[in-house]
Structure formats: structure tokens, C-alpha cells
Motif scaffolding. Structure first.
Motif, PDB file in Angstrom:
ATOM      1  N   LEU A  90       0.839  -1.204   0.000  1.00 54.06           N
ATOM      2  CA  LEU A  90       0.000   0.000   0.000  1.00 54.06           C
ATOM      3  C   LEU A  90       0.874   1.254   0.000  1.00 54.06           C
ATOM      4  O   LEU A  90       0.629   2.199  -0.758  1.00 54.06           O
ATOM      5  N   ALA A  91       1.901   1.251   0.850  1.00 54.75           N
ATOM      6  CA  ALA A  91       2.800   2.408   0.937  1.00 54.75           C
ATOM      7  C   ALA A  91       3.546   2.624  -0.374  1.00 54.75           C
ATOM      8  O   ALA A  91       3.671   3.764  -0.842  1.00 54.75           O
ATOM      9  N   ASP A  92       4.037   1.548  -0.962  1.00 51.11           N
ATOM     10  CA  ASP A  92       4.734   1.660  -2.245  1.00 51.11           C
ATOM     11  C   ASP A  92       3.818   2.242  -3.310  1.00 51.11           C
ATOM     12  O   ASP A  92       4.232   3.090  -4.113  1.00 51.11           O
ATOM     13  N   ALA A  93       2.557   1.791  -3.324  1.00 48.33           N
ATOM     14  CA  ALA A  93       1.598   2.301  -4.308  1.00 48.33           C
ATOM     15  C   ALA A  93       1.376   3.800  -4.124  1.00 48.33           C
ATOM     16  O   ALA A  93       1.360   4.559  -5.098  1.00 48.33           O
ATOM     17  N   VAL A  94       1.210   4.239  -2.879  1.00 52.13           N
ATOM     18  CA  VAL A  94       1.006   5.666  -2.605  1.00 52.13           C
ATOM     19  C   VAL A  94       2.248   6.463  -3.006  1.00 52.13           C
ATOM     20  O   VAL A  94       2.144   7.491  -3.688  1.00 52.13           O
ATOM     21  N   LEU A  95       3.411   5.995  -2.617  1.00 47.31           N
ATOM     22  CA  LEU A  95       4.645   6.718  -2.907  1.00 47.31           C
ATOM     23  C   LEU A  95       4.875   6.839  -4.413  1.00 47.31           C
ATOM     24  O   LEU A  95       5.109   7.937  -4.932  1.00 47.31           O
ATOM     25  N   GLU A  96       4.795   5.728  -5.118  1.00 46.77           N
ATOM     26  CA  GLU A  96       5.044   5.736  -6.566  1.00 46.77           C
ATOM     27  C   GLU A  96       3.928   6.452  -7.327  1.00 46.77           C
ATOM     28  O   GLU A  96       4.192   7.228  -8.249  1.00 46.77           O
ATOM     29  N   GLY A  97       2.694   6.199  -6.943  1.00 47.19           N
ATOM     30  CA  GLY A  97       1.563   6.775  -7.656  1.00 47.19           C
ATOM     31  C   GLY A  97       1.409   8.272  -7.485  1.00 47.19           C
ATOM     32  O   GLY A  97       0.962   8.964  -8.402  1.00 47.19           O
ATOM     33  N   THR A  98       1.787   8.786  -6.330  1.00 45.62           N
ATOM     34  CA  THR A  98       1.708  10.238  -6.138  1.00 45.62           C
ATOM     35  C   THR A  98       2.878  10.940  -6.830  1.00 45.62           C
ATOM     36  O   THR A  98       2.709  12.037  -7.356  1.00 45.62           O
ATOM     37  N   LYS A  99       4.039  10.301  -6.847  1.00 44.98           N
ATOM     38  CA  LYS A  99       5.180  10.892  -7.557  1.00 44.98           C
ATOM     39  C   LYS A  99       4.880  11.015  -9.049  1.00 44.98           C
ATOM     40  O   LYS A  99       5.284  11.995  -9.691  1.00 44.98           O
ATOM     41  N   GLU A 100       4.175  10.027  -9.600  1.00 40.69           N
ATOM     42  CA  GLU A 100       3.822  10.052 -11.024  1.00 40.69           C
ATOM     43  C   GLU A 100       3.015  11.286 -11.406  1.00 40.69           C
ATOM     44  O   GLU A 100       3.072  11.736 -12.544  1.00 40.69           O
ATOM     45  N   VAL A 101       2.235  11.810 -10.452  1.00 41.45           N
ATOM     46  CA  VAL A 101       1.397  12.974 -10.746  1.00 41.45           C
ATOM     47  C   VAL A 101       1.935  14.248 -10.089  1.00 41.45           C
ATOM     48  O   VAL A 101       1.215  15.233  -9.942  1.00 41.45           O
ATOM     49  N   GLY A 102       3.212  14.207  -9.677  1.00 40.54           N
ATOM     50  CA  GLY A 102       3.865  15.422  -9.209  1.00 40.54           C
ATOM     51  C   GLY A 102       3.737  15.743  -7.734  1.00 40.54           C
ATOM     52  O   GLY A 102       4.076  16.847  -7.309  1.00 40.54           O
ATOM     53  N   HIS A 103       3.277  14.810  -6.920  1.00 39.21           N
ATOM     54  CA  HIS A 103       3.180  15.026  -5.475  1.00 39.21           C
ATOM     55  C   HIS A 103       4.232  14.179  -4.779  1.00 39.21           C
ATOM     56  O   HIS A 103       4.309  12.980  -4.987  1.00 39.21           O
ATOM     57  N   ARG A 104       5.032  14.818  -3.953  1.00 35.75           N
ATOM     58  CA  ARG A 104       6.026  14.102  -3.161  1.00 35.75           C
ATOM     59  C   ARG A 104       5.759  14.396  -1.691  1.00 35.75           C
ATOM     60  O   ARG A 104       5.509  15.544  -1.325  1.00 35.75           O
ATOM     61  N   PRO A 105       5.833  13.363  -0.851  1.00 37.74           N
ATOM     62  CA  PRO A 105       5.595  13.616   0.570  1.00 37.74           C
ATOM     63  C   PRO A 105       6.688  14.479   1.178  1.00 37.74           C
ATOM     64  O   PRO A 105       7.859  14.357   0.820  1.00 37.74           O
ATOM     65  N   TRP A 106       6.272  15.346   2.074  1.00 36.32           N
ATOM     66  CA  TRP A 106       7.206  16.183   2.809  1.00 36.32           C
ATOM     67  C   TRP A 106       7.951  15.346   3.844  1.00 36.32           C
ATOM     68  O   TRP A 106       9.115  15.576   4.123  1.00 36.32           O
ATOM     69  N   HIS A 107       7.250  14.349   4.393  1.00 37.21           N
ATOM     70  CA  HIS A 107       7.833  13.510   5.447  1.00 37.21           C
ATOM     71  C   HIS A 107       7.218  12.117   5.385  1.00 37.21           C
ATOM     72  O   HIS A 107       6.037  11.976   5.081  1.00 37.21           O
ATOM     73  N   ILE A 108       8.033  11.101   5.668  1.00 39.68           N
ATOM     74  CA  ILE A 108       7.581   9.708   5.731  1.00 39.68           C
ATOM     75  C   ILE A 108       8.061   9.123   7.050  1.00 39.68           C
ATOM     76  O   ILE A 108       9.212   9.325   7.439  1.00 39.68           O
ATOM     77  N   GLU A 109       7.187   8.383   7.740  1.00 32.11           N
ATOM     78  CA  GLU A 109       7.562   7.699   8.982  1.00 32.11           C
ATOM     79  C   GLU A 109       7.094   6.254   8.932  1.00 32.11           C
ATOM     80  O   GLU A 109       6.063   5.955   8.334  1.00 32.11           O
ATOM     81  N   GLY A 110       7.847   5.367   9.580  1.00 35.31           N
ATOM     82  CA  GLY A 110       7.426   3.994   9.792  1.00 35.31           C
ATOM     83  C   GLY A 110       7.630   3.036   8.640  1.00 35.31           C
ATOM     84  O   GLY A 110       7.179   1.902   8.705  1.00 35.31           O
ATOM     85  N   TYR A 111       8.305   3.483   7.606  1.00 36.49           N
ATOM     86  CA  TYR A 111       8.423   2.659   6.397  1.00 36.49           C
ATOM     87  C   TYR A 111       9.136   1.335   6.675  1.00 36.49           C
ATOM     88  O   TYR A 111       8.749   0.305   6.127  1.00 36.49           O
ATOM     89  N   GLU A 112      10.141   1.353   7.517  1.00 35.29           N
ATOM     90  CA  GLU A 112      10.880   0.117   7.810  1.00 35.29           C
ATOM     91  C   GLU A 112      10.112  -0.802   8.752  1.00 35.29           C
ATOM     92  O   GLU A 112      10.151  -2.018   8.605  1.00 35.29           O
ATOM     93  N   ALA A 113       9.424  -0.254   9.736  1.00 35.49           N
ATOM     94  CA  ALA A 113       8.712  -1.069  10.732  1.00 35.49           C
ATOM     95  C   ALA A 113       7.446  -1.719  10.149  1.00 35.49           C
ATOM     96  O   ALA A 113       7.089  -2.824  10.512  1.00 35.49           O
ATOM     97  N   ARG A 114       6.755  -0.993   9.291  1.00 34.88           N
ATOM     98  CA  ARG A 114       5.584  -1.488   8.556  1.00 34.88           C
ATOM     99  C   ARG A 114       4.369  -1.834   9.411  1.00 34.88           C
ATOM    100  O   ARG A 114       3.496  -2.557   8.962  1.00 34.88           O
ATOM    101  N   SER A 115       4.293  -1.330  10.626  1.00 30.63           N
ATOM    102  CA  SER A 115       3.042  -1.513  11.369  1.00 30.63           C
ATOM    103  C   SER A 115       2.169  -0.268  11.233  1.00 30.63           C
ATOM    104  O   SER A 115       0.950  -0.353  11.333  1.00 30.63           O
TER     105      SER A 115
END
Length: 124
Positions: A53-78
């Protein structure tokens, strides 16, 4: 809601639905918080599903020009959080979602449950 915020929110919902996110909820915080306008909350069934789900959000938003300002928890995945300023996306495993209880903490915020196969938010 600005057109840009609407586009980002709709895109994130579409991306989460495409990967079978569960219990998708939008909390409208624009009248009660000054740090964001919307929380988009969903559940993944496992750490692998949460990452997908996170990968889809990250890749799919970048495709349309939106990049997150901050990301947390990517390694822990809970609980993975993407902060896009006006929209904050929360992707939880079931236990973490219950534990943190964002719906309870922000219970005074208007909420919209996004049903399966509902592509976009209702226009007010």
C-alpha cells in the motif's frame, strides 16, 4: 478544498483501493487542526500488505507530481505515515490502528467512509 488537495486525496484513495486497502476513512480536520486538512486512514492485513500500500502511494503520487514532505514507519511497517502537508496518509496494520485510535482521538472531525470501488470522494 483546493483542486490540488482534492486531486491528491482522490489519487491516494484510488491507489489504496487498487491494492485492496481495508476500512478506508477520510477525516476532515480543516476546521479543527492547523497542521493538516485531511487524514486518510486505512488498514493493511500484514506487513507485506502495508508495504505494498505504501509503495503504491509513494510511486503513484510521484507520477502525478506530489512528493511527501515527510515519511515515517516505512521500515517497521506496522504504521506508515506520508505527510503531504494538506493530506496525511496513515497506513496501519489492524492492531496498530486499534492501539492508536485516530478515529477516536479525532472523533469530532467529520468522517467519510470510502466504500469498496468508490473511486472519488463525494463533492460537497
Amino acid at each position: 478544498m483546493s483542486d490540488q488537495t482534492r486531486h491528491l486525496l482522490d489519487r491516494c484513495i484510488e491507489l489504496l483501493q487498487s491494492k485492496k486497502a481495508e476500512d478506508i476513512l477520510v477525516l476532515d480536520l480543516h476546521d479543527i487542526a492547523d497542521f493538516t486538512d485531511y487524514f486518510l486512514v486505512c488498514t493493511g492485513t500484514s506487513d507485506i500488505h502495508v508495504k505494498a500500500l505504501a509503495d503504491a502511494v509513494l510511486e503513484g503520487t510521484k507520477e502525478v507530481g506530489h512528493r511527501p514532505w515527510h515519511i515515517e514507519g516505512y521500515e517497521a511497517r506496522s504504521w506508515i505515515l506520508f505527510d503531504f502537508i494538506d493530506v496525511v496518509v496513515h497506513i496501519f496494520q489492524p492492531e496498530a490502528r486499534v492501539f492508536y485510535g485516530l478515529e477516536r482521538l479525532w472523533g469530532d472531525a467529520p468522517a467519510e467512509q470510502i466504500e469498496e470501488n468508490t473511486p472519488l470522494l463525494e463533492t460537497p
